[in-house]
Design an enzyme around this catalytic site. Structure first.
Site, PDB file in Angstrom:
ATOM      1  N   LYS A 171      55.105  43.794  35.550  1.00 36.56           N
ATOM      2  CA  LYS A 171      55.270  42.858  34.496  1.00 36.56           C
ATOM      3  C   LYS A 171      54.813  41.602  34.237  1.00 36.56           C
ATOM      4  CE  LYS A 171      59.650  45.483  34.003  1.00 36.56           C
ATOM      5  NZ  LYS A 171      61.155  45.516  33.892  1.00 36.56           N
TER       6      LYS A 171
ATOM      7  N   ALA B  84      60.870  40.356  36.333  1.00 31.25           N
ATOM      8  CA  ALA B  84      61.990  40.988  37.022  1.00 31.25           C
ATOM      9  C   ALA B  84      62.230  42.473  36.662  1.00 31.25           C
ATOM     10  CB  ALA B  84      63.189  40.191  36.772  1.00 31.25           C
ATOM     11  N   ASP B  85      62.871  43.174  37.642  1.00 32.08           N
ATOM     12  CA  ASP B  85      63.147  44.605  37.297  1.00 32.08           C
ATOM     13  C   ASP B  85      64.593  44.995  38.149  1.00 32.08           C
ATOM     14  OD1 ASP B  85      62.422  47.201  36.133  1.00 32.08           O
ATOM     15  OD2 ASP B  85      62.723  47.893  38.034  1.00 32.08           O
ATOM     16  N   THR B  86      65.462  45.416  37.501  1.00 31.70           N
ATOM     17  CA  THR B  86      66.639  45.850  38.195  1.00 31.70           C
ATOM     18  C   THR B  86      66.956  47.563  38.264  1.00 31.70           C
ATOM     19  OG1 THR B  86      67.538  43.949  37.189  1.00 31.70           O
ATOM     20  CG2 THR B  86      69.281  45.924  38.013  1.00 31.70           C
TER      21      THR B  86
ATOM     22  N   GLY C  42      64.400  43.007  41.592  1.00 31.20           N
ATOM     23  CA  GLY C  42      62.935  42.362  42.117  1.00 31.20           C
ATOM     24  C   GLY C  42      62.645  41.182  41.234  1.00 31.20           C
TER      25      GLY C  42
END
Ligand code: TTP
EC number: 3.6.1.9
Length: 201
Positions: free
Chosen positions: A51, A67-69, A104
């Site tokens: 991203k 960010a990634d969840t 992350g």
């Protein structure tokens, strides 16, 4: 100082970064979140970087944050629900057990041509234990619409979602989608010149 860009459409991430007094603009990534990575820690770092890198192309001389969840339950990586039925299945499976939330975060710096000059990724893990969820409670929560844009089909910060959580081990903000404490520690190392301006000063 380079301009700061948040490569996310998540209203929670925007609010949290505003809350700590960071000055930034929002430019969500449209990159498809594709990966063959099966390790959740590596996966969230990879997607966060995807991203941030995607957005860096159109943002020269910037510091970009991605960010990634995801939720991990019994070795299965769970993202956002596909529909209401999927949300019901996910929440039923999380009932009366413990899962992990991985977030992350990626930092990218771009040069005057939008090329990446440096990058950094990290992740945090929080364990979340749900109590036994009643079918009616799950259905009522799904009717609010709130689960649909969230990994694991719930928001710990939602009025009804909060009722499901018996305890957590690790950071709260990591569950919401942005590990603020770790972020701030990494930020000071990666961009020492950056200062936060608290709103109430
Ligand atoms: C588990 C949990 C997830 N979430 C949210 C955080 C993330 O916004 C979302 C997971 O999806 P993500 O793909 O990480 O993020 P996003 O699609 O919302 O935004 P973008 O990709 O543009 O950055 O789930 C909560 O808000 N509360 C929770 O308790």
């Amino acid at each position: 100082m380079n301009r700061v860009v948040l490569a996310s459409k998540s209203p929670r991430r925007k609010k949290l970064l505003e809350q700590i007094g960071l000055s930034f603009k929002v430019s969500p990534s449209n990159a498809e979140e594709l990966s063959s990575q099966s390790d959740p820690a590596l996966l969230v770092e990879e997607l966060a970087l995807l991203k941030a890198e995607d957005v860096s192309a159109g943002h020269p001389e910037c510091f970009i944050i991605g960010a990634d969840t995801v939720v991990v339950h019994q070795n299965e990586i769970i993202g956002k629900p596909k529909d209401k039925e999927d949300a019901f299945e996910i929440l039923s499976s999380l009932s009366n057990s413990t899962h992990s939330v991985f977030t992350g975060v990626a930092f990218v710096k771009s040069d005057k041509n939008g090329h990446i000059v440096s990058k950094n990724t990290f992740h945090e893990q929080t364990k979340v234990t749900f109590s036994t969820l009643g079918e009616v409670d799950i259905k009522n929560y799904i009717e609010t619409g709130n689960p649909m844009d969230k990994a694991g089909a719930y928001g710990i910060q939602d009025d009804l979602g909060a009722l499901f959580v018996e305890k957590i081990e690790g950071g709260y903000y990591n569950v919401v989608g942005f590990p603020l404490n770790r972020f701030y520690r990494e930020l000071k190392l990666f961009v020492p010149e950056l200062t936060l301006i608290p709103h109430n000063l």
